[in-house]
Design a protein around this motif. Structure first.
Motif, mmCIF file in Angstrom:
data_model
loop_
_atom_site.group_PDB
_atom_site.id
_atom_site.type_symbol
_atom_site.label_atom_id
_atom_site.label_comp_id
_atom_site.label_asym_id
_atom_site.label_seq_id
_atom_site.Cartn_x
_atom_site.Cartn_y
_atom_site.Cartn_z
ATOM 1 N N GLU A 317 0.835 -1.218 0.000
ATOM 2 C CA GLU A 317 0.000 0.000 0.000
ATOM 3 C C GLU A 317 0.868 1.267 0.000
ATOM 4 O O GLU A 317 0.571 2.228 -0.713
ATOM 5 C CB GLU A 317 -0.959 -0.010 1.202
ATOM 6 N N TYR A 318 1.946 1.255 0.788
ATOM 7 C CA TYR A 318 2.856 2.424 0.775
ATOM 8 C C TYR A 318 3.549 2.538 -0.582
ATOM 9 O O TYR A 318 3.715 3.639 -1.113
ATOM 10 C CB TYR A 318 3.887 2.331 1.905
ATOM 11 N N SER A 319 3.963 1.392 -1.143
ATOM 12 C CA SER A 319 4.659 1.424 -2.447
ATOM 13 C C SER A 319 3.749 2.010 -3.509
ATOM 14 O O SER A 319 4.193 2.776 -4.371
ATOM 15 C CB SER A 319 5.083 0.019 -2.866
ATOM 16 N N LYS A 320 2.480 1.650 -3.450
ATOM 17 C CA LYS A 320 1.520 2.170 -4.428
ATOM 18 C C LYS A 320 1.419 3.696 -4.332
ATOM 19 O O LYS A 320 1.415 4.394 -5.355
ATOM 20 C CB LYS A 320 0.147 1.517 -4.157
ATOM 21 N N LEU A 321 1.350 4.196 -3.105
ATOM 22 C CA LEU A 321 1.269 5.657 -2.910
ATOM 23 C C LEU A 321 2.543 6.339 -3.416
ATOM 24 O O LEU A 321 2.481 7.353 -4.115
ATOM 25 C CB LEU A 321 1.074 5.988 -1.425
ATOM 26 N N LEU A 322 3.692 5.748 -3.087
ATOM 27 C CA LEU A 322 4.973 6.349 -3.506
ATOM 28 C C LEU A 322 5.105 6.339 -5.027
ATOM 29 O O LEU A 322 5.511 7.342 -5.627
ATOM 30 C CB LEU A 322 6.149 5.570 -2.884
ATOM 31 N N THR A 323 4.745 5.229 -5.640
ATOM 32 C CA THR A 323 4.856 5.112 -7.101
ATOM 33 C C THR A 323 3.928 6.121 -7.776
ATOM 34 O O THR A 323 4.320 6.801 -8.731
ATOM 35 C CB THR A 323 4.479 3.677 -7.548
ATOM 36 N N ALA A 324 2.717 6.235 -7.264
ATOM 37 C CA ALA A 324 1.758 7.169 -7.864
ATOM 38 C C ALA A 324 2.258 8.610 -7.750
ATOM 39 O O ALA A 324 1.942 9.450 -8.601
ATOM 40 C CB ALA A 324 0.397 7.015 -7.179
ATOM 41 N N ALA A 325 3.050 8.897 -6.709
ATOM 42 C CA ALA A 325 3.579 10.262 -6.542
ATOM 43 C C ALA A 325 4.836 10.478 -7.383
ATOM 44 O O ALA A 325 5.368 11.585 -7.416
ATOM 45 C CB ALA A 325 3.889 10.512 -5.070
ATOM 46 N N GLY A 326 5.354 9.415 -8.009
ATOM 47 C CA GLY A 326 6.515 9.559 -8.904
ATOM 48 C C GLY A 326 7.798 8.932 -8.380
ATOM 49 O O GLY A 326 8.823 8.960 -9.065
ATOM 50 N N PHE A 327 7.802 8.396 -7.173
ATOM 51 C CA PHE A 327 9.032 7.791 -6.634
ATOM 52 C C PHE A 327 9.249 6.403 -7.244
ATOM 53 O O PHE A 327 8.308 5.733 -7.670
ATOM 54 C CB PHE A 327 8.959 7.718 -5.104
ATOM 55 N N ARG A 328 10.523 5.986 -7.296
ATOM 56 C CA ARG A 328 10.863 4.681 -7.887
ATOM 57 C C ARG A 328 11.887 3.985 -6.988
ATOM 58 O O ARG A 328 12.255 4.527 -5.939
ATOM 59 C CB ARG A 328 11.402 4.883 -9.306
ATOM 60 N N GLU A 329 12.342 2.795 -7.440
ATOM 61 C CA GLU A 329 13.349 2.005 -6.678
ATOM 62 C C GLU A 329 12.945 1.891 -5.211
ATOM 63 O O GLU A 329 13.759 2.149 -4.313
ATOM 64 C CB GLU A 329 14.738 2.649 -6.758
ATOM 65 N N ILE A 330 11.720 1.516 -4.977
ATOM 66 C CA ILE A 330 11.229 1.488 -3.597
ATOM 67 C C ILE A 330 11.749 0.247 -2.878
ATOM 68 O O ILE A 330 11.648 -0.871 -3.388
ATOM 69 C CB ILE A 330 9.690 1.555 -3.601
ATOM 70 N N GLN A 331 12.356 0.490 -1.715
ATOM 71 C CA GLN A 331 12.898 -0.618 -0.932
ATOM 72 C C GLN A 331 12.245 -0.624 0.452
ATOM 73 O O GLN A 331 12.057 0.450 1.044
ATOM 74 C CB GLN A 331 14.405 -0.437 -0.719
ATOM 75 N N VAL A 332 11.981 -1.816 0.956
ATOM 76 C CA VAL A 332 11.323 -1.945 2.265
ATOM 77 C C VAL A 332 12.272 -2.671 3.216
ATOM 78 O O VAL A 332 12.848 -3.693 2.840
ATOM 79 C CB VAL A 332 10.021 -2.779 2.126
#
Ligand code: SAM
Length: 346
Positions: A317-332
């Motif tokens: 759910e956080y990755s979806k929000l970040l991606t929609a805002a334009g962020f990439r290379e998301i790491q958890v």
């Protein structure tokens, strides 16, 4: 009935049933100053002596102390004169006010505010919203107006929230190598516990605490010493006012306060302000993808229901929000402690 049903199920049931009684015992002993007195006394004391020094009844204090022994918050020794009580390692470390890892202020916030809000959990579930009107008679139209309904309440909140970073701050700041980010904004940075961890781990970083003006004033006065040149301040409203350019934005326990549309509004604004190659670090308690836990995340999510406009979320759910805002290379990164970290890059 099988023996499991006979033995284990009632134990679980009574443990859940008594959960709030246990919390109240710990809160009360903290509030009355039992652990601080025993620390000061550098030894064990009788219930009579404790009651006298703290100005309570002997009959009430004796029962409170015995319950604390049952919870392993105190130890007891039987002498010829009677029972003598002392702090355990746990209470010395976490429940005395002066300990560097003290959770005293967090417990007091739970005792005085969270406890009252949870009285209205049934209503919160029915209404699907926080319960400031019922619990405190204040409108929740402006969420932080309600949370900070008095100066005293705001300061209790700030001390309470800051306390946890003495236990988990280092873990979330060290979850990723942030050494390449030198200009850092801690948005909603509050009392600065995480900012302090950040500058201590990354010697080339400076951190600006961006928060509402009255919060920044209190942080300057009470939490961050003026000689700390690597922490600076910015008074503003991150929804309404500009967000300055930086290499990294920390959002610790911010998105869980808000519904998805507000999170998107904030993340999109941060993405615009962020330097290319920069990033955003989310610090939150993560729910498992299959919603099976952890229990703390479920409890916090209900706490968000009774006290905020948000909820706890899964990494997806956080990755979806970040991606929609334009962020990439998301790491958890799960830290194994109460709070986890998610890094997104621009
Ligand atoms: N990040 C801190 C931490 O984890 O200890 C504080 C988290 S607290 C749940 C939310 C913080 O966001 C508070 O310090 C609050 O004052 C700040 N805040 C809320 N609304 C804000 C706004 N519109 N602009 C700036 N800060 C805001």
């Amino acid at each position: 009935m099988s023996s499991t049903q006979d033995l284990v199920y009632p134990q679980i049931l009574f443990q859940y049933n008594n959960g709030f009684l246990v919390s109240k015992i710990m809160f009360t002993a903290c509030e009355l100053g039992v652990f601080d007195l025993l620390l000061e006394s550098e030894g064990s004391l009788s219930s009579d002596a404790i009651a006298e020094r703290l100005g309570t009844s002997v009959s009430g204090m004796e029962r409170l102390l015995d319950a604390c022994v049952g919870l392993k918050l105190l130890g007891v020794e039987m002498k010829s004169e009677g029972a003598f009580y002392r702090n355990t390692e746990l209470s010395k470390l976490y429940l005395t006010k002066s300990s560097p890892k003290s959770q005293y202020h967090n417990l007091m916030y739970y005792s005085k505010t969270v406890y009252l809000c949870w009285h209205y959990l049934t209503d919160a579930v029915r209404d699907g919203k926080n319960q400031y009107e019922r619990a405190f008679g204040v409108s929740s139209k402006d969420l932080f107006g309600a949370l900070y309904r008095s100066e005293e309440e705001m300061i209790t909140f700030m001390y309470g929230l800051n306390a946890i970073w003495s236990i988990c701050g280092r873990d979330v700041i060290a979850a990723f190598d942030l050494s390449s980010f030198t200009v850092i904004y801690d948005l909603g940075g509050c009392a600065g516990g995480l900012a302090q961890e950040c500058i201590s781990l990354y010697p080339n970083s400076t951190v600006t605490i961006y928060d509402l003006p009255k919060v920044v004033q209190v942080t300057k006065e009470r939490f961050v010493p003026p000689e700390e040149r690597r922490i600076t301040f910015h008074e503003g409203d991150f929804f309404k006012d500009p967000i300055p350019e930086a290499d990294l934005y920390i959002l610790a326990r911010i998105l869980h306060d808000w519904a998805d549309d507000k999170c998107m509004q904030l993340l999109t604004k941060i993405h615009k302000a962020c330097k290319p190659g920069g990033g955003v670090l989310l610090v939150e308690t993560l729910l498992n993808e299959d919603k099976t836990g952890p229990l703390e995340a479920h409890l916090f999510s209900l706490m968000m229901l009774v006290q905020t406009e948000g909820k706890e979320r899964t990494p997806a759910e956080y990755s979806k929000l970040l991606t929609a805002a334009g962020f990439r290379e998301i790491q958890v990164k799960k830290t194994g402690k109460l709070y986890d970290a998610i890094l997104g890059r621009k």
